[in-house]
Design a protein around this motif. Structure first.
Motif, mmCIF file in Angstrom:
data_model
loop_
_atom_site.group_PDB
_atom_site.id
_atom_site.type_symbol
_atom_site.label_atom_id
_atom_site.label_comp_id
_atom_site.label_asym_id
_atom_site.label_seq_id
_atom_site.Cartn_x
_atom_site.Cartn_y
_atom_site.Cartn_z
ATOM 1 N N VAL A 34 0.822 -1.209 0.000
ATOM 2 C CA VAL A 34 0.000 0.000 0.000
ATOM 3 C C VAL A 34 0.856 1.259 0.000
ATOM 4 N N VAL A 35 1.937 1.247 0.758
ATOM 5 C CA VAL A 35 2.734 2.457 0.958
ATOM 6 C C VAL A 35 3.618 2.775 -0.243
ATOM 7 N N ILE A 36 4.178 1.760 -0.903
ATOM 8 C CA ILE A 36 5.126 2.004 -1.996
ATOM 9 C C ILE A 36 4.530 2.858 -3.124
ATOM 10 N N PRO A 37 3.317 2.576 -3.622
ATOM 11 C CA PRO A 37 2.763 3.451 -4.672
ATOM 12 C C PRO A 37 2.591 4.900 -4.205
ATOM 13 N N ILE A 38 2.132 5.087 -2.962
ATOM 14 C CA ILE A 38 1.966 6.449 -2.444
ATOM 15 C C ILE A 38 3.314 7.150 -2.324
ATOM 16 N N TRP A 39 4.325 6.409 -1.862
ATOM 17 C CA TRP A 39 5.673 6.966 -1.746
ATOM 18 C C TRP A 39 6.218 7.347 -3.122
ATOM 19 N N ASN A 40 5.952 6.488 -4.112
ATOM 20 C CA ASN A 40 6.388 6.789 -5.479
ATOM 21 C C ASN A 40 5.740 8.072 -6.008
ATOM 22 N N VAL A 41 4.458 8.248 -5.697
ATOM 23 C CA VAL A 41 3.761 9.465 -6.115
ATOM 24 C C VAL A 41 4.410 10.702 -5.493
ATOM 25 N N SER A 45 6.568 13.507 -7.567
ATOM 26 C CA SER A 45 5.970 14.850 -7.651
ATOM 27 C C SER A 45 6.972 15.964 -7.369
ATOM 28 N N VAL A 46 8.063 15.644 -6.665
ATOM 29 C CA VAL A 46 9.075 16.667 -6.358
ATOM 30 C C VAL A 46 10.356 16.439 -7.162
ATOM 31 N N ALA A 47 10.294 15.588 -8.186
ATOM 32 C CA ALA A 47 11.461 15.295 -9.005
ATOM 33 C C ALA A 47 11.548 16.273 -10.177
ATOM 34 N N ASP A 49 12.336 17.311 -14.174
ATOM 35 C CA ASP A 49 11.894 16.704 -15.432
ATOM 36 C C ASP A 49 12.872 15.647 -15.928
ATOM 37 N N LYS A 50 14.170 15.919 -15.811
ATOM 38 C CA LYS A 50 15.173 14.999 -16.339
ATOM 39 C C LYS A 50 15.176 13.652 -15.608
ATOM 40 N N ASP A 51 14.662 13.642 -14.362
ATOM 41 C CA ASP A 51 14.673 12.411 -13.575
ATOM 42 C C ASP A 51 13.526 11.473 -13.912
ATOM 43 N N VAL A 52 12.511 11.981 -14.600
ATOM 44 C CA VAL A 52 11.327 11.148 -14.879
ATOM 45 C C VAL A 52 11.164 10.861 -16.366
ATOM 46 N N MET A 53 12.085 11.340 -17.172
ATOM 47 C CA MET A 53 11.997 11.057 -18.610
ATOM 48 C C MET A 53 12.186 9.556 -18.855
ATOM 49 N N GLY A 54 11.387 9.022 -19.743
ATOM 50 C CA GLY A 54 11.474 7.597 -20.056
ATOM 51 C C GLY A 54 10.661 6.726 -19.129
ATOM 52 N N GLY A 55 9.775 7.321 -18.326
ATOM 53 C CA GLY A 55 8.902 6.551 -17.443
ATOM 54 C C GLY A 55 9.630 5.842 -16.332
ATOM 55 N N VAL A 56 10.644 6.476 -15.766
ATOM 56 C CA VAL A 56 11.420 5.885 -14.674
ATOM 57 C C VAL A 56 10.560 5.782 -13.415
ATOM 58 N N TYR A 57 10.633 4.636 -12.745
ATOM 59 C CA TYR A 57 9.889 4.425 -11.493
ATOM 60 C C TYR A 57 10.808 4.784 -10.326
ATOM 61 N N PHE A 60 13.565 6.426 -4.723
ATOM 62 C CA PHE A 60 14.457 7.287 -3.951
ATOM 63 C C PHE A 60 14.662 8.592 -4.720
ATOM 64 N N PRO A 61 14.515 9.723 -4.055
ATOM 65 C CA PRO A 61 14.617 11.016 -4.758
ATOM 66 C C PRO A 61 16.019 11.279 -5.291
ATOM 67 N N LYS A 62 16.087 11.682 -6.560
ATOM 68 C CA LYS A 62 17.368 12.084 -7.148
ATOM 69 C C LYS A 62 17.548 13.600 -7.091
#
Length: 291
Positions: A34-41, A45-47, A49-57, A60-62
């Motif tokens: 339950v927690v992992i999807p919420i944590w991923n969201v 949300s604070v990442a 643009d370059k960190d989420v290109m290509g649909g990266v899951y 841990f925040p970069k």
């Protein structure tokens, strides 16, 4: 002396220990799922643009940036947020104003035709008129393209009404009789005696209503034609399923922006739940007791 055991201590069997360990492992696994999807969201949300290109899951925040939230606050999604907030707040207030008196009235054993009324109400848990008659009714009432079409038809939930009625039935009749002897009418008895004693169930029902109105989606798609009246859920679905949409011309919406809107959609429930959580379980347990 060291070999003596406390007389009040109950020895736990091996099977019981195994059950407790398995129970802890199972519940831990459920919490992680339950927690992992919420944590991923939250992380996405604070990442940047370059960190989420290509649909990266991301787990841990970069990087950390509030740019996504600033863009959301300055975008049209806030209009959807306030539309949803209006529907949820007004709908919950109206629903509670109708459900509480109805539950109190049905809890009175001297109410004429009480059992027949309860059976008729319970039928709505089993039978549904269908979408087309529902749409025709809303159109006849002139509620098409109105936010009230998401509120008034759902002012009473049969499930919530039943658990409120069951809870109020458990209140001792002597308290109600003493209030009437002191000169209280039915309304004053409800406000001064019954409602303060019913805080646990009313808190749980209020949360149920709020979440139900806040998540109203299908009806918003059916009855709302003006995009300025769309709820956040309608706008969120369009945002999630678009691959190259934009908040403005030429601005591609990456996953971090979508996640920021999702956080906005979760925020009201996350804020309200801690205040009613302590009443939640006790209210449902007591409200679920049959008369």
């Amino acid at each position: 002396m060291t070999g003596k055991k406390s007389p009040g201590r109950i020895r736990e069997s091996g099977a019981r220990k195994v059950f407790r360990v398995c129970n802890v492992l199972f519940l831990t696994m459920v919490c992680i799922i339950v927690v992992i999807p919420i944590w991923n969201v939250l992380v996405t949300s604070v990442a940047a643009d370059k960190d989420v290109m290509g649909g990266v899951y991301l787990l841990f925040p970069k990087s950390f940036t509030l740019k996504n939230y600033i863009q959301v606050l300055n975008s049209g999604y806030m209009r959807g947020f306030w539309n949803s907030m209006f529907v949820a707040a007004a709908g919950t207030a109206i629903a509670m104003a109708v459900t509480v008196p109805m539950g109190y009235a049905l809890a009175q054993k001297n109410l004429i035709g009480r059992k027949i009324i309860m059976r008729l109400i319970s039928l709505t848990l089993v039978f549904d008129a269908g979408i087309m008659p529902f749409y025709i009714l809303i159109k006849t009432l002139g509620l098409i393209d109105s936010r009230w079409s998401l509120i008034l038809p759902f002012a009473v939930s049969t499930f919530n009404l039943v658990i409120v009625k069951n809870f109020m039935t458990s209140i001792p009749e002597s308290l109600i009789e003493s209030a009437k002897l002191d000169g209280c009418n039915d309304f004053m008895t409800l406000v001064k005696i019954v409602m303060p004693l019913s805080v646990p169930i009313l808190s749980a029902v209020m949360l149920f209503y709020f979440v139900s109105f806040w998540n109203r989606y299908t009806e918003a798609v059916m009855f709302i034609n003006n995009s300025s009246k769309y709820t956040l859920q309608v706008m969120l679905r369009a945002l999630v399923f678009q691959s190259d949409g934009s908040l403005g011309e030429g601005n591609i919406v990456y996953d971090n922006m979508k996640m920021a809107v999702m956080v906005l959609g979760m925020l009201p429930v996350l804020v309200i739940y801690p205040f009613v959580q302590r009443y939640f379980v006790s209210g449902l347990m007591l409200g679920g007791v049959k008369e």
